[in-house]
Design an enzyme around this catalytic site. Sequence first.
Site, PDB file in Angstrom:
ATOM      1  N   PHE A  42      -7.394  21.971 -24.015  1.00  0.00           N
ATOM      2  CA  PHE A  42      -7.266  20.340 -24.324  1.00  0.00           C
ATOM      3  C   PHE A  42      -8.657  20.542 -23.290  1.00  0.00           C
ATOM      4  O   PHE A  42      -8.986  20.833 -22.728  1.00  0.00           O
ATOM      5  CB  PHE A  42      -6.593  19.366 -24.167  1.00  0.00           C
ATOM      6  CG  PHE A  42      -6.482  17.975 -24.020  1.00  0.00           C
ATOM      7  CD1 PHE A  42      -6.591  17.792 -25.274  1.00  0.00           C
ATOM      8  CD2 PHE A  42      -6.840  17.251 -22.800  1.00  0.00           C
ATOM      9  CE1 PHE A  42      -7.418  16.090 -25.670  1.00  0.00           C
ATOM     10  CE2 PHE A  42      -7.199  16.491 -23.096  1.00  0.00           C
ATOM     11  CZ  PHE A  42      -8.149  15.470 -24.340  1.00  0.00           C
ATOM     12  N   THR A  43      -9.442  19.162 -23.637  1.00  0.00           N
ATOM     13  CA  THR A  43     -11.237  19.227 -23.506  1.00  0.00           C
ATOM     14  C   THR A  43     -10.901  18.740 -21.866  1.00  0.00           C
ATOM     15  O   THR A  43     -11.550  19.346 -20.584  1.00  0.00           O
ATOM     16  CB  THR A  43     -11.960  17.033 -23.556  1.00  0.00           C
ATOM     17  OG1 THR A  43     -10.872  16.657 -23.976  1.00  0.00           O
ATOM     18  CG2 THR A  43     -11.896  17.889 -25.215  1.00  0.00           C
ATOM     19  N   LYS A  97      -0.133   7.781 -22.933  1.00  0.00           N
ATOM     20  CA  LYS A  97       0.685   8.757 -24.527  1.00  0.00           C
ATOM     21  C   LYS A  97       2.179   8.292 -24.703  1.00  0.00           C
ATOM     22  O   LYS A  97       2.269   6.718 -24.518  1.00  0.00           O
ATOM     23  CB  LYS A  97       0.104   9.987 -25.442  1.00  0.00           C
ATOM     24  CG  LYS A  97      -1.015   9.966 -24.891  1.00  0.00           C
ATOM     25  CD  LYS A  97      -2.347  10.259 -24.184  1.00  0.00           C
ATOM     26  CE  LYS A  97      -3.554  10.924 -24.355  1.00  0.00           C
ATOM     27  NZ  LYS A  97      -4.470  11.364 -22.973  1.00  0.00           N
ATOM     28  N   TYR A 135       1.612  -1.284  -0.003  1.00  0.00           N
ATOM     29  CA  TYR A 135       0.016   0.019  -0.144  1.00  0.00           C
ATOM     30  C   TYR A 135       0.681   1.297  -0.261  1.00  0.00           C
ATOM     31  O   TYR A 135       0.495   2.096  -0.477  1.00  0.00           O
ATOM     32  CB  TYR A 135      -0.889   0.319   0.995  1.00  0.00           C
ATOM     33  CG  TYR A 135      -1.966   0.774   1.234  1.00  0.00           C
ATOM     34  CD1 TYR A 135      -3.130   0.960   0.507  1.00  0.00           C
ATOM     35  CD2 TYR A 135      -2.087   2.520   1.707  1.00  0.00           C
ATOM     36  CE1 TYR A 135      -3.683   2.012   0.354  1.00  0.00           C
ATOM     37  CE2 TYR A 135      -2.744   3.588   1.510  1.00  0.00           C
ATOM     38  CZ  TYR A 135      -3.564   2.961   1.330  1.00  0.00           C
ATOM     39  OH  TYR A 135      -4.853   4.006   0.954  1.00  0.00           O
ATOM     40  N   ASP A 159       1.370  20.667 -21.105  1.00  0.00           N
ATOM     41  CA  ASP A 159       1.552  19.592 -20.261  1.00  0.00           C
ATOM     42  C   ASP A 159       2.074  18.679 -21.859  1.00  0.00           C
ATOM     43  O   ASP A 159       2.514  19.000 -22.551  1.00  0.00           O
ATOM     44  CB  ASP A 159      -0.210  19.729 -21.052  1.00  0.00           C
ATOM     45  CG  ASP A 159      -0.667  18.473 -21.496  1.00  0.00           C
ATOM     46  OD1 ASP A 159      -0.604  17.149 -21.776  1.00  0.00           O
ATOM     47  OD2 ASP A 159      -2.431  18.650 -21.743  1.00  0.00           O
ATOM     48  N   PHE A 173     -18.892  15.118 -25.818  1.00  0.00           N
ATOM     49  CA  PHE A 173     -18.288  14.220 -26.415  1.00  0.00           C
ATOM     50  C   PHE A 173     -18.252  13.299 -26.397  1.00  0.00           C
ATOM     51  O   PHE A 173     -18.561  12.307 -27.591  1.00  0.00           O
ATOM     52  CB  PHE A 173     -16.871  14.931 -26.939  1.00  0.00           C
ATOM     53  CG  PHE A 173     -16.112  14.965 -26.762  1.00  0.00           C
ATOM     54  CD1 PHE A 173     -15.314  15.774 -25.543  1.00  0.00           C
ATOM     55  CD2 PHE A 173     -15.140  13.908 -26.310  1.00  0.00           C
ATOM     56  CE1 PHE A 173     -14.808  15.881 -24.898  1.00  0.00           C
ATOM     57  CE2 PHE A 173     -13.953  13.615 -25.520  1.00  0.00           C
ATOM     58  CZ  PHE A 173     -14.022  15.286 -24.947  1.00  0.00           C
ATOM     59  N   ARG A 214     -13.067  16.088 -33.217  1.00  0.00           N
ATOM     60  CA  ARG A 214     -12.800  16.788 -32.494  1.00  0.00           C
ATOM     61  C   ARG A 214     -13.114  17.837 -33.288  1.00  0.00           C
ATOM     62  O   ARG A 214     -12.145  18.647 -34.466  1.00  0.00           O
ATOM     63  CB  ARG A 214     -11.022  16.730 -32.831  1.00  0.00           C
ATOM     64  CG  ARG A 214     -10.795  15.564 -31.369  1.00  0.00           C
ATOM     65  CD  ARG A 214     -10.111  16.326 -30.282  1.00  0.00           C
ATOM     66  NE  ARG A 214     -12.020  15.575 -29.536  1.00  0.00           N
ATOM     67  CZ  ARG A 214     -11.321  15.529 -28.321  1.00  0.00           C
ATOM     68  NH1 ARG A 214      -9.704  15.400 -28.096  1.00  0.00           N
ATOM     69  NH2 ARG A 214     -12.258  14.648 -27.706  1.00  0.00           N
TER      70      ARG A 214
HETATM   71  C1  LIG Z   1      -5.131  12.630 -23.249  1.00  0.00           C
HETATM   72  C2  LIG Z   1      -4.774  14.151 -22.296  1.00  0.00           C
HETATM   73  C3  LIG Z   1      -4.516  14.547 -21.296  1.00  0.00           C
HETATM   74  C4  LIG Z   1      -5.542  14.065 -20.503  1.00  0.00           C
HETATM   75  O1  LIG Z   1      -4.858  12.338 -19.776  1.00  0.00           O
HETATM   76  P1  LIG Z   1      -6.048  11.528 -19.551  1.00  0.00           P
HETATM   77  O2  LIG Z   1      -4.335  10.397 -19.046  1.00  0.00           O
HETATM   78  O3  LIG Z   1      -6.357  11.049 -21.042  1.00  0.00           O
HETATM   79  O4  LIG Z   1      -6.664  11.413 -18.471  1.00  0.00           O
HETATM   80  C5  LIG Z   1      -4.091  15.478 -21.552  1.00  0.00           C
HETATM   81  N1  LIG Z   1      -3.729  16.391 -22.380  1.00  0.00           N
HETATM   82  C6  LIG Z   1      -3.791  15.907 -23.391  1.00  0.00           C
HETATM   83  C7  LIG Z   1      -2.716  17.475 -24.769  1.00  0.00           C
HETATM   84  C8  LIG Z   1      -4.203  14.959 -24.029  1.00  0.00           C
HETATM   85  O5  LIG Z   1      -3.909  14.013 -24.726  1.00  0.00           O
END
Ligand SMILES: *Cc1c(COP(=O)(O)O)cnc(C)c1O
Length: 459
Positions: free
Chosen positions: A126-127, A260, A74, A217, A451, A384
């Site tokens: 970004f969303t 990613k 943990y 980011d 979306f 998008r």
């Molecule tokens: C995917 C993404 C995020 C958010 O990350 P999650 O792991 O999906 O929560 C933030 N910024 C960008 C540019 C992204 O592509």
Amino acid sequence: MNYNKYAAEPFRIKSVEYVEMTTQKQREERMQQAGYNTFLLDSKDVYIDLLTDSGTNAMSDNQWAGIMHGDEAYAGSRNWYHLEKTVQELFGFKYVVPTHQGRGAENLLSTIAIKPGQYVPGNMYFTTTRYHQEANGGIFRDVIVDAAHDSTANIPFKGNVDLAKLEALIAEVGAEQIAYVCVAITCNLAGGQPVSMQNLREVSALCRKHNILLFMDATRCVENAYFIKEQEAGYEQTSVKDIVREQFSYADGCTMSGKKDCLTNIGGFLCMNDENLFQEAKELVVVFEGMPSYGGMAGRDMEAMARGLQESVQDEYIKYRIEHVRYLGDRLLEAGVPIVEPIGGHAVFLDAHRFCPHLKQNELPAQSLAAHLYIASGVRSMERGIVSAGRDPNTGHEHVPKLETVRLTIPRRVYTYKHLDVVADAVIHLYNNRNQIRGLKWVYEPKRLRFFTGRFELM
Ligand SMILES: *Cc1c(COP(=O)(O)O)cnc(C)c1O
């Protein structure tokens, strides 16, 4: 076409996963059941899944071996210390806070660093990033270069911040009214467009002059680094690893989606150099994510991420990654299909405005194009455009983005060049029959991040 232009896979395949084939009639039914939203399709009904590059990476044998080394204590898992050390070495930040994925890091950062009414300038939105900023009372301002909003402007580094726009905002509202500047490397919604090292240096200098924090980011920071190596003078001989580290030397911290560039299926983290911010983030992470030594991740997932990060910065891998995506884009360009140029790092974006000139933006051309591509071929993509852009939380008005795109996102190390040929052929076929693509209208519009779960019907 010169096929040798594109780097071959620097790996071989040890395990395969079979996928089911469907008929066009079956896909018509499935799409209707899914409310013409590709997010609502079942994975089993998809042949080639280009919905996202998020969490869809194929892990290496080395990462799978790491899974068996998971220490699921943990607190104080050895995998956490491995991940922490790896991030500190590759990124150069002092402090790391683990989170379940990127938006967990965004939630922490937005909560601790934004006071209601403060501005958060960024290079296009970004969303999830903007959602968390606004949910914490922040006001987002887009300070990306104008060219980013033009799908035909074929110039390098379209993710760059327009320094004049940032300076104008500072002059307008005052530096103390800016919570922090957020620069995404690469810029996802502009088409996976990179930010140049020179731009990062200049943004950083401007922020430091005004005592404003700069957060990146970092989601696709390795892809960004490869573009710098390829296209920015002076970096040809520098390793991608060194470029990644230099990028972050200009920032005070970053948020990271491990799904990613880290070559894993889940995970994320938040980095910073400021000790006070770190203390606050550590206090908050236990509320939302878990102990500061796992933050919502299993020990094995942290191990896979530590190993994935090391693999991601290998020059051969990232060259293949970028050229693999470019191959699909080049095939579409050769056939005259309108896409966002230049071709970005993680995806090829179809320009739905030019693809479907017979549809107005309120007929949701990109949403419809994504649905029709699935029906025609079993290839899943994502809208998008106006649907993703959502509404202003204060006025309720729809954001109307200039870019109306369908994203063909390429998972890392998953599909072959032949798979990409199937995708290209399907898109070209659809383009030649584009007049048959009808518009869509809303049936159910969710209040947040609409979306993901919104539903539509054909007009
Ligand atoms: C995917 C993404 C995020 C958010 O990350 P999650 O792991 O999906 O929560 C933030 N910024 C960008 C540019 C992204 O592509």
